[in-house]
Design an enzyme around this catalytic site. Structure first.
Site, mmCIF file in Angstrom:
data_model
loop_
_atom_site.group_PDB
_atom_site.id
_atom_site.type_symbol
_atom_site.label_atom_id
_atom_site.label_comp_id
_atom_site.label_asym_id
_atom_site.label_seq_id
_atom_site.Cartn_x
_atom_site.Cartn_y
_atom_site.Cartn_z
ATOM 1 N N SER A 148 -2.226 -3.777 -8.015
ATOM 2 C CA SER A 148 -1.423 -2.588 -7.747
ATOM 3 C C SER A 148 -2.143 -1.398 -8.337
ATOM 4 O O SER A 148 -2.971 -1.541 -9.246
ATOM 5 C CB SER A 148 -0.039 -2.735 -8.386
ATOM 6 O OG SER A 148 0.652 -1.498 -8.411
ATOM 7 N N TYR A 161 6.148 -4.259 -15.203
ATOM 8 C CA TYR A 161 5.344 -4.356 -13.976
ATOM 9 C C TYR A 161 3.919 -3.883 -14.237
ATOM 10 O O TYR A 161 2.945 -4.546 -13.843
ATOM 11 C CB TYR A 161 5.983 -3.516 -12.872
ATOM 12 C CG TYR A 161 5.272 -3.604 -11.548
ATOM 13 C CD1 TYR A 161 5.431 -4.719 -10.721
ATOM 14 C CD2 TYR A 161 4.437 -2.578 -11.108
ATOM 15 C CE1 TYR A 161 4.784 -4.810 -9.505
ATOM 16 C CE2 TYR A 161 3.774 -2.660 -9.892
ATOM 17 C CZ TYR A 161 3.956 -3.773 -9.095
ATOM 18 O OH TYR A 161 3.298 -3.868 -7.884
#
Length: 265
Positions: A148, A161
């Site tokens: 990501s 995250y």
């Protein structure tokens, strides 16, 4: 048919994609098949995989599917054995299974922290551990980890995250060095917000906590890209196919950003 296969860059290759039931994983599985690879797919639930398998087989490729929770090492070993056997081998491994979640750090739930690290990071570790011996033995492999843009920068309200995805990038680079002597490359793809069901859930969360409309919430995520848009799953899939090619053997240990130019490094 033989002449046709010669024009497909991944003809004769066998790939495995985790988290393939929807979104980025589904797009990658279809793109790999379109490029000529036979594909093994898995997700926590196999209910959505059968339709995807039918689409892949309609392209003339073999497809094997099974359910798997990547946080359970026993399930991962079973999945690896089933897909490896069903495909007749594995050359390309795409670690895509992942989840998202957000919370301000004050009073951050420990459960959220442990869950995101278990799926997003430890899951990648378990899957790599299950498939790497095969790749080492055959002295060939392409491992592609879907990380990501949160692997590259921090972000508000996404401590767990961000930590999990930074960990994926660290694992990618460590394996890239260690597996280099075996003709195995390991790379990461780092997209910003992608137009997927996972982002739909983020939009719903923003709406619930801010009172924004769906359009406003979606636009707030799109503004994270200088191009003012969400990335499409097919854009990520195209880079995955590129990294899987024999001609991409010189790319190793890299994090390829797909974020419209927001992070230029």
């Amino acid at each position: 048919m033989t002449e046709l296969l010669q024009h497909l860059p991944l003809a004769g290759k066998r790939a495995v994609v985790t988290g393939a039931s929807k979104g980025i994983g589904r797009a990658i599985a279809l793109a790999l098949a379109e490029a000529g690879a036979d594909v093994g797919i898995c997700a926590r639930s196999s209910s959505e995989l059968e339709q995807l398998a039918t689409q892949i087989e309609a392209q003339g490729r073999r497809c094997v599917f099974t359910s798997c929770d990547v946080t359970d090492p026993a399930q991962v070993e079973r999945m690896a054995n089933e897909l490896r056997t069903g495909l007749g081998g594995v050359h390309i491994l795409v670690n895509n299974a992942g989840i998202a979640g957000s919370h301000k750090f004050l009073n951050h739930p420990d459960e959220l922290w442990h869950r995101l690290l278990a799926v997003n990071l430890t899951g990648v570790y378990y899957v790599c551990k299950a498939f790497v011996p095969t790749l080492v033995e055959q002295r060939y492999g392409r491992i592609i980890n879907i990380a990501s843009i949160a692997s590259r920068v921090g972000g508000r309200y996404i401590a767990a995250y961000t930590a999990s995805k930074h960990g994926v990038l660290g694992l990618t680079r460590a394996l890239a060095v260690e597996l280099l002597p075996y003709n195995i490359t390991v790379n990461a793809i780092c997209p910003s917000y992608v137009n997927t069901p996972m982002t739909d859930a983020s939009v719903s969360n923003i709406m619930a906590h801010t009172g924004m409309s769906e359009e406003q919430a979606r636009q707030s995520l799109a503004r994270s890209s200088p191009q003012n848009r969400l990335i499409e799953p097919e854009e990520v899939a195209a880079i995955a196919v590129f990294l899987a090619l024999d001609s991409s053997k010189g790319i190793n240990g890299q994090a390829i950003n797909i974020d419209g130019g927001g992070v230029m490094s």
